[in-house]
Motif scaffolding. Structure first.
Motif, PDB file in Angstrom:
ATOM      1  N   TYR A 438       0.872  -1.177   0.000  1.00 63.19           N
ATOM      2  CA  TYR A 438       0.000   0.000   0.000  1.00 63.19           C
ATOM      3  C   TYR A 438       0.907   1.225   0.000  1.00 63.19           C
ATOM      4  N   ARG A 439       1.314   1.628  -1.177  1.00 64.01           N
ATOM      5  CA  ARG A 439       2.306   2.689  -1.328  1.00 64.01           C
ATOM      6  C   ARG A 439       1.783   3.986  -0.713  1.00 64.01           C
ATOM      7  N   GLY A 440       2.578   4.575   0.166  1.00 66.35           N
ATOM      8  CA  GLY A 440       2.180   5.818   0.819  1.00 66.35           C
ATOM      9  C   GLY A 440       1.159   5.640   1.921  1.00 66.35           C
ATOM     10  N   GLY A 441       0.798   4.382   2.224  1.00 68.53           N
ATOM     11  CA  GLY A 441      -0.239   4.149   3.228  1.00 68.53           C
ATOM     12  C   GLY A 441       0.170   4.584   4.619  1.00 68.53           C
ATOM     13  N   PHE A 442       1.453   4.383   4.972  1.00 65.41           N
ATOM     14  CA  PHE A 442       1.909   4.722   6.318  1.00 65.41           C
ATOM     15  C   PHE A 442       1.767   6.224   6.559  1.00 65.41           C
ATOM     16  N   VAL A 443       2.192   7.030   5.586  1.00 64.19           N
ATOM     17  CA  VAL A 443       2.104   8.478   5.738  1.00 64.19           C
ATOM     18  C   VAL A 443       0.650   8.930   5.701  1.00 64.19           C
ATOM     19  N   SER A 444      -0.151   8.360   4.805  1.00 61.07           N
ATOM     20  CA  SER A 444      -1.555   8.757   4.700  1.00 61.07           C
ATOM     21  C   SER A 444      -2.306   8.453   5.989  1.00 61.07           C
ATOM     22  N   PHE A 445      -2.133   7.239   6.522  1.00 60.09           N
ATOM     23  CA  PHE A 445      -2.778   6.889   7.776  1.00 60.09           C
ATOM     24  C   PHE A 445      -2.258   7.766   8.921  1.00 60.09           C
ATOM     25  N   GLY A 446      -0.957   8.072   8.890  1.00 58.31           N
ATOM     26  CA  GLY A 446      -0.398   8.917   9.936  1.00 58.31           C
ATOM     27  C   GLY A 446      -1.030  10.294   9.955  1.00 58.31           C
ATOM     28  N   VAL A 447      -1.191  10.905   8.779  1.00 53.91           N
ATOM     29  CA  VAL A 447      -1.828  12.223   8.707  1.00 53.91           C
ATOM     30  C   VAL A 447      -3.278  12.135   9.166  1.00 53.91           C
ATOM     31  N   GLY A 448      -3.980  11.088   8.725  1.00 55.34           N
ATOM     32  CA  GLY A 448      -5.375  10.931   9.124  1.00 55.34           C
ATOM     33  C   GLY A 448      -5.536  10.746  10.623  1.00 55.34           C
ATOM     34  N   LEU A 449      -4.701   9.895  11.220  1.00 57.41           N
ATOM     35  CA  LEU A 449      -4.778   9.675  12.662  1.00 57.41           C
ATOM     36  C   LEU A 449      -4.405  10.935  13.433  1.00 57.41           C
ATOM     37  N   PHE A 450      -3.416  11.680  12.945  1.00 56.68           N
ATOM     38  CA  PHE A 450      -3.005  12.908  13.622  1.00 56.68           C
ATOM     39  C   PHE A 450      -4.138  13.930  13.619  1.00 56.68           C
ATOM     40  N   VAL A 451      -4.796  14.073  12.480  1.00 58.71           N
ATOM     41  CA  VAL A 451      -5.899  15.033  12.393  1.00 58.71           C
ATOM     42  C   VAL A 451      -7.049  14.605  13.297  1.00 58.71           C
ATOM     43  N   PHE A 452      -7.415  13.331  13.258  1.00 58.81           N
ATOM     44  CA  PHE A 452      -8.521  12.848  14.097  1.00 58.81           C
ATOM     45  C   PHE A 452      -8.193  12.981  15.581  1.00 58.81           C
ATOM     46  N   ALA A 453      -6.917  12.764  15.940  1.00 60.13           N
ATOM     47  CA  ALA A 453      -6.513  12.820  17.349  1.00 60.13           C
ATOM     48  C   ALA A 453      -6.532  14.238  17.888  1.00 60.13           C
ATOM     49  N   GLY A 454      -6.928  15.226  17.077  1.00 59.76           N
ATOM     50  CA  GLY A 454      -7.143  16.563  17.602  1.00 59.76           C
ATOM     51  C   GLY A 454      -8.152  16.581  18.731  1.00 59.76           C
ATOM     52  N   LEU A 455      -9.091  15.633  18.731  1.00 60.26           N
ATOM     53  CA  LEU A 455     -10.042  15.497  19.840  1.00 60.26           C
ATOM     54  C   LEU A 455      -9.303  15.252  21.154  1.00 60.26           C
ATOM     55  N   PHE A 456      -8.347  14.317  21.153  1.00 59.41           N
ATOM     56  CA  PHE A 456      -7.590  13.999  22.361  1.00 59.41           C
ATOM     57  C   PHE A 456      -6.688  15.170  22.745  1.00 59.41           C
ATOM     58  N   SER A 457      -6.130  15.828  21.745  1.00 61.15           N
ATOM     59  CA  SER A 457      -5.278  16.971  22.019  1.00 61.15           C
ATOM     60  C   SER A 457      -6.043  18.061  22.761  1.00 61.15           C
ATOM     61  N   GLY A 458      -7.220  18.411  22.241  1.00 64.68           N
ATOM     62  CA  GLY A 458      -8.022  19.446  22.886  1.00 64.68           C
ATOM     63  C   GLY A 458      -8.496  19.046  24.271  1.00 64.68           C
ATOM     64  N   TYR A 459      -8.900  17.793  24.426  1.00 71.12           N
ATOM     65  CA  TYR A 459      -9.434  17.340  25.717  1.00 71.12           C
ATOM     66  C   TYR A 459      -8.364  17.390  26.807  1.00 71.12           C
ATOM     67  N   PHE A 460      -7.220  16.768  26.559  1.00 71.60           N
ATOM     68  CA  PHE A 460      -6.186  16.708  27.600  1.00 71.60           C
ATOM     69  C   PHE A 460      -5.580  18.083  27.857  1.00 71.60           C
ATOM     70  N   SER A 461      -5.433  18.892  26.815  1.00 73.14           N
ATOM     71  CA  SER A 461      -4.924  20.237  27.015  1.00 73.14           C
ATOM     72  C   SER A 461      -5.873  21.047  27.895  1.00 73.14           C
ATOM     73  N   ALA A 462      -7.173  20.924  27.642  1.00 73.49           N
ATOM     74  CA  ALA A 462      -8.151  21.672  28.437  1.00 73.49           C
ATOM     75  C   ALA A 462      -8.190  21.194  29.881  1.00 73.49           C
ATOM     76  N   ARG A 463      -8.097  19.885  30.100  1.00 75.67           N
ATOM     77  CA  ARG A 463      -8.122  19.373  31.478  1.00 75.67           C
ATOM     78  C   ARG A 463      -6.897  19.831  32.266  1.00 75.67           C
ATOM     79  N   VAL A 464      -5.728  19.764  31.638  1.00 73.59           N
ATOM     80  CA  VAL A 464      -4.511  20.224  32.319  1.00 73.59           C
ATOM     81  C   VAL A 464      -4.577  21.730  32.555  1.00 73.59           C
ATOM     82  N   TYR A 465      -5.047  22.470  31.552  1.00 74.75           N
ATOM     83  CA  TYR A 465      -5.165  23.920  31.687  1.00 74.75           C
ATOM     84  C   TYR A 465      -6.120  24.290  32.814  1.00 74.75           C
ATOM     85  N   LYS A 466      -7.223  23.591  32.916  1.00 75.63           N
ATOM     86  CA  LYS A 466      -8.192  23.852  33.985  1.00 75.63           C
ATOM     87  C   LYS A 466      -7.619  23.473  35.345  1.00 75.63           C
ATOM     88  N   THR A 467      -6.834  22.409  35.383  1.00 72.51           N
ATOM     89  CA  THR A 467      -6.187  22.006  36.629  1.00 72.51           C
ATOM     90  C   THR A 467      -5.217  23.079  37.114  1.00 72.51           C
TER      91      THR A 467
END
Length: 710
Positions: A438-467
């Motif tokens: 699957y040529r380029g699959g590793f990079v494509s999946f990596g970009v997709g997972l990174f973008v989707f993981a913005g949910l986790f980024s916002g959640y943990f950043s907000a919890r630490v910031y509130k703490t």
């Protein structure tokens, strides 16, 4: 009437089911779907790019000024030669530029020689060809999703293996000065076998191997009427990339030497390069279709013993650390907590007893009205309690909000985003969902997972910031969404300007940059917003601390030399680096030396990374415990830096690898290497730093919650 409607509905349902089945059958998934060919059926040969171990610049094959340009004729069912094949995001980012070639391949149809073209080049284009040959560039062609390979055998001659790509030319140093030769004839060998299932019963064949053997055929070699060499088995003259310069300088009567400078490239001298190719089909029943990629990984399979050595090394280091942590947590800390609680109970009992006796001596007085002289012994007991151990003295300061907490929270959020992406990529690769076919699959999946993981980024950043007591969660969200992705994008954009100037396929096209910006601003930023909103607004309250913070900070005593700033980070970071440095050698070899990028032993990598996470957590716990015992409560940033400290050693390893293993030439290629290494180390440091921070926070909450000092 209802039966009629029901019958019509069933017919439409059956029709759509057949349509879906037809589309699924027709859709080809690289690495999973089997593509079979009937006898004499055309097989497209695609050309991609040229790359070298000595440089970081890649070039599209058809952008080279000395190869046969595409004719634009119809090939392979409507495709035009020179037509670009649609690429996924990962293929574009890794520099692929795949196009249809003019070379004709038909299943089981051998062709001893086919003349392709005569390419006439100028002196300047000749210089370009010599530069690429001198730098050891390798060509990548593709047939049925397999890269054209150079075939080798193992040292004991028991197994054959492939090296992706084939040489553009070669350099001869035997005459005292370098002479450059171009490989202008290619012998293509397609290995096939009977297709599995019904396609095989109908005569279908599948491709299980694609080999390319090169020859350099000089211009004076005897040729046939069609322009092909008359005898390919015995080529007497090779094709040298050389044109006599148009300037000479006379040294003495009868002697002179040639001079080449910029003026020599302005003449009308031309060099004609003939290109030809041969095609042979060979049946090979020893290779199963689903195992056809194994030949590309024989070297990695032979390195399994070293991979096991890496795992054993990691297990030993992790096991020793686990023993140390067990001693610290199970022995020292538990005994300290039990002793502290017992001492606290004794002191509290003495206080109450003495207070009661004092009030009995003075009837009518409340306990609060007892004078200081009457309770002098109680104060001495409190002082004795305070002197038990160092780390328990920090109960009123250990959860004090750190400096620059508005930056720490976004960094932790980005670290969680990268951690989710890394875990997803390694698991998908270990399960075989992401594979080299699957040529380029590793990079494509990596970009997709990174973008989707913005949910986790916002959640943990907000919890630490509130703490930390922050209130402007929208500002924190913007910093989280922009800080780290913006840094990476800025570095990539600046590097891209330099690569664009070299007309390299390594440069990211402008349209792809716009697509990346769209994914960042229009997809990831909203996901970070949703995660921040849920973590700050929907979640009631911050993470609770077990102790209260005093108004006046405690004075920190002078620290030992090994507990001062960067020294602690470097010493602690050396241990996680020792866990991964053996496996890191294989990763670097795949990234920098084998530009095809076919790293596939993700099972070993998953184990090593799991041990790395455990090691980082344990090193951070031990380091922070030692720091707290030294009465230093500035552990927030320190835990983050200790967790990511091994990134410094990884970057130093990159510098050593550059000078010891690589042969990169050119300022731009060196700049690309160190820039990519820096970005990779930033990603690694942010990820491991977040692991260290969260582990230390859980550890500190646990031990101070156990003593319950108010």
């Amino acid at each position: 009437m209802e039966r009629t409607i029901g019958a019509v509905g069933l017919r439409w349902a059956a029709f759509f089911a057949l349509l879906v089945c037809h589309q699924v059958h027709a859709f080809y998934i690289p690495g999973w779907s089997v593509k079979s060919y009937k006898e004499d059926e055309a097989i497209p040969l695609l050309v991609n790019k040229v790359y070298s171990d000595n440089t970081q610049l890649q070039y599209a094959y058809y952008d080279l000024p000395f190869v046969c340009p595409p004719t634009g004729e119809h090939k392979f069912g409507g495709l035009l030669s020179g037509q670009s094949i649609p690429l996924n995001l990962g293929e574009v980012l890794r520099g692929d530029r795949i196009k249809v070639s003019d070379m004709e391949l038909r299943m089981k149809h051998d062709s001893e020689c086919n003349f392709l073209c005569n390419r006439v080049i100028t002196r300047k284009e000749l210089k370009r060809a010599r530069q690429l040959v001198r730098d050891g560039y390798v060509v990548e062609w593709i047939v049925d999703n397999l890269p054209g390979a150079t075939s080798f055998v193992t040292v004991d001659k028991t197994r054959k293996y492939y090296a992706a790509g084939f040489k553009l030319g070669y350099t001869d140093l035997s005459s005292g000065r370098p002479r450059y030769y171009l490989n202008n004839h290619h012998t293509i060998v397609i290995r096939y076998r009977k297709a599995p299932g019904k396609d095989g019963e109908k005569g279908g064949k599948v491709v299980v191997g694609f080999e390319v053997y090169t020859k350099s055929v000089g211009p004076d070699v005897k040729k046939n009427v069609d322009g092909c060499p008359a005898n390919l088995h015995d080529v007497e003259q090779n094709f040298e990339l050389y044109l006599a310069p148009n300037k000479t300088v006379e040294l003495s009567p009868g002697s002179s030497y040639y001079v080449e400078d910029d003026d020599t490239y302005d003449d009308d001298a031309k060099l004609t390069i003939p290109y030809s190719y041969s095609v042979y089909f060979r049946e090979d029943t020893s290779i199963e279709w689903h195992r056809r990629w194994d030949l590309y990984f024989v070297n990695q399979v032979d390195g399994h013993k070293i991979h096991w050595l890496a795992i054993v090394n990691s297990l030993i280091i992790c096991g020793v650390l686990t023993g140390v942590v067990f001693m610290v947590v199970a022995k020292t800390i538990r005994s300290d907590i039990r002793g502290y609680k017992a001492r606290s109970a004794d002191v509290e009992a003495k206080r109450r007893t003495k207070a009661t006796s004092a009030t009995e001596k003075v009837p009518g007085l409340l306990e609060q009205e007892v004078g200081p002289d009457s309770l002098a012994d109680v104060d001495s007991d409190d002082e004795a309690l305070e002197d038990i151990t160092g780390w328990k003295l920090l109960h009123a300061d250990v959860f004090r909000t750190p400096a620059y907490s508005h930056l720490l929270a976004p960094l932790v959020g980005s670290g969680m985003q990268l951690l989710f992406m890394a875990i997803g990529l390694v698991l998908l690769s270990a399960l075989g969902i992401i594979n080299p076919s699957y040529r380029g699959g590793f990079v494509s999946f990596g970009v997709g997972l990174f973008v989707f993981a913005g949910l986790f980024s916002g959640y943990f950043s907000a919890r630490v910031y509130k703490t930390f007591g922050g209130q402007r969660w929208r500002k924190n969200m913007v910093v989280t969404a922009v800080l780290f992705p913006g840094l990476l994008f800025s570095i990539v954009f600046v590097l891209n300007l330099f690569v664009w100037a070299q007309a390299s396929s390594t440069a990211i096209p402008f349209g792809t940059l716009i697509a990346i910006i769209f994914l960042w601003l229009c997809v990831q930023v909203p996901l970070v917003y949703v995660g921040s909103w849920y973590g700050f607004v929907r979640k009631q309250g911050a993470w609770e601390h077990p102790t209260k913070t005093s108004a006046i900070p405690r004075q920190i005593p002078v620290q030992a030399w090994y507990l001062r700033g960067l020294r602690t980070v470097l010493l602690a970071g050396l241990v996680p680096f020792a866990v991964i440095f053996i496996e890191l050698l294989f990763v670097f070899q795949s990234m920098w030396q084998d530009k095809s990028g076919y790293y596939y032993v993700f099972g070993f990598l998953a184990v090593v990374l799991a041990l790395l996470v455990v090691t980082v957590a344990e090193v951070t716990v031990v380091s922070i415990y030692i720091q707290l015992c030294a009465e230093n409560y500035h552990w927030w940033w320190q835990s983050f830096f200790i967790g990511g400290g091994s990134a410094v050693w990884v970057f130093m390893y990159c510098v050593w690898y550059y000078f010891a293993k690589l042969h990169i030439t050119g300022l731009l290629s060196s700049m690309l290497f160190f820039s990519y290494s820096f970005m990779a180390c930033c990603v690694y440091g942010l990820l491991t730093g977040t692991v260290g921070f969260l582990t230390a926070y859980a550890f500190v909450r646990r031990i101070y919650g156990a003593i319950k000092v108010d």
